[in-house]
Design an enzyme around this catalytic site. Structure first.
Site, PDB file in Angstrom:
ATOM      1  CE  LYS A 102      -1.573  -1.120  -7.421  1.00 11.45           C
ATOM      2  NZ  LYS A 102      -1.854  -0.357  -6.194  1.00 11.45           N
TER       3      LYS A 102
ATOM      4  CD  GLN B  50      -4.643  -0.616  -3.582  1.00 14.86           C
ATOM      5  OE1 GLN B  50      -3.651  -1.101  -4.105  1.00 14.86           O
ATOM      6  NE2 GLN B  50      -5.235   0.466  -4.070  1.00 14.86           N
TER       7      GLN B  50
ATOM      8  CG  ASP C 267       2.601   2.507  -3.413  1.00 13.27           C
ATOM      9  OD1 ASP C 267       2.589   2.462  -4.656  1.00 13.27           O
ATOM     10  OD2 ASP C 267       1.708   2.025  -2.701  1.00 13.27           O
TER      11      ASP C 267
END
Ligand code: NAP
Length: 291
Positions: A52, A96, A119
């Protein structure tokens, strides 16, 4: 049979985002800034976050990786999230997953400012998605929609079977495929580990989106001719013949299922790269909304 080439399409999307960032730079505007918080030393998580960060560099975004130890307490993580919520320089950030057991994942995801939740995991954003309102769509389902759209895969009136009902892939995917619009307007069946006679269901599907994480689960005898296959699964299978000692395997028996499919995603090179591209797209959106 057509390969739904996520590697190629994600590159196209990154080029499009880079062009927009170049315009921002030319106008002396602030470029998007994504932060990623990683707690602990899980190898797969570190690999994902590394990809990422590299993707941010590739499109000209700023990026920050926040590393916290495996023994981080819930309160320490919540403090860090509040700091990122308040930091005007950060447009969006992700936590994460998975998190260590001492931390309540739901509590943590709820603490993220919805306007920075790139997200799309916060209930406010999930609810907006379910109500067809403009919001951050979780990156993996968003990537699958984009891939189908760019290949012109027909979804209207089709029977879509989603395997797996996780909050990050299966559940949102089932909502998105059933909503009004394109891609969408499908008749959706959402299956999970308690589903009986799954072969009977998958063999009636026009489109199968598999997100369960069981290597080679979906076999040729479970699908009909001309089916569209989207394989979300990523499992590390031990393999001494590779330098890393493992290989990445999807949920689908690609070799045999691809012979019956009209479209199919490979693993790797299908949904995985699309997920990262759509995280970048959400971050660009977050920046635009803050201008
Ligand atoms: P998850 O949270 O592990 O959930 C798995 C789902 O599969 C659950 O809903 C479970 O049912 C269902 N399931 C398990 N065994 C089943 C069976 N035999 N038949 C039918 N359903 C079954 O899943 P996830 O986080 O969505 O991840 C799924 C896979 O996608 C993993 O391999 C993950 O690594 C991969 N993934 C890939 C990307 C990407 O970018 N490509 C992104 C995210 C995830 P229950 O609800 O009943 O337990």
């Amino acid at each position: 049979m057509t390969i739904l080439d996520g590697k190629k399409v994600s590159n196209d999307i990154k080029n499009e985002i880079k062009a927009q960032v170049d315009k921002m730079i030319a106008k002396n505007e602030k470029v998007p800034h994504l932060a990623a918080v990683i707690v602990g030393n899980d190898g797969a998580s570190l690999t994902y976050v590394g990809s990422k960060v590299r993707a941010c560099e590739r499109v000209g975004f700023e990026s920050t990786m926040v590393r916290m130890s495996n023994t981080t307490s819930e309160i320490e993580l919540l403090d860090k999230i509040e700091e990122l919520n308040q930091n005007d320089d950060i447009d969006g950030f992700i936590i994460q997953l998975p998190l260590p057991p001492q931390i309540n994942t739901q509590k943590v995801l709820m603490a993220v400012d919805p306007s920075k939740d790139v997200d799309g995991f916060h209930p406010e954003n999930f609810g907006k998605m379910a109500l067809d309102m403009s919001t951050f769509i979780p990156a993996t389902p968003f990537g699958i929609l984009e891939l189908m759209e760019r290949y012109g895969v027909e979804t209207k009136g089709k029977h879509t079977v989603v395997i797996g009902r996780s909050h990050i892939v299966g559940r949102p995917m089932s909502i998105l495929m059933g909503r009004k619009g394109f891609p969408g307007n499908s008749t959706v069946t959402l299956t999970h580990s308690h589903t009986k006679n799954i072969t009977q269901i998958t063999s009636q599907a026009d489109i199968i989106i598999s997100a369960l994480g069981v290597p080679n689960f979906l076999k040729a005898e479970m699908v009909k001719d001309d089916v569209v296959i989207v394989d979300v699964g990523i499992t590390r299978v031990p393999d001494d013949t590779t330098p890393k000692g493992y290989r990445i395997t999807g949920d689908v028996d690609f070799e045999n299922v691809s012979k019956k499919a009209s479209y199919i995603t490979p693993v790797p090179g299908g949904v995985g790269p699309m997920t990262i591209a759509m995280l970048l797209k959400n971050t660009l959106l977050a920046r635009e909304q803050r201008m």
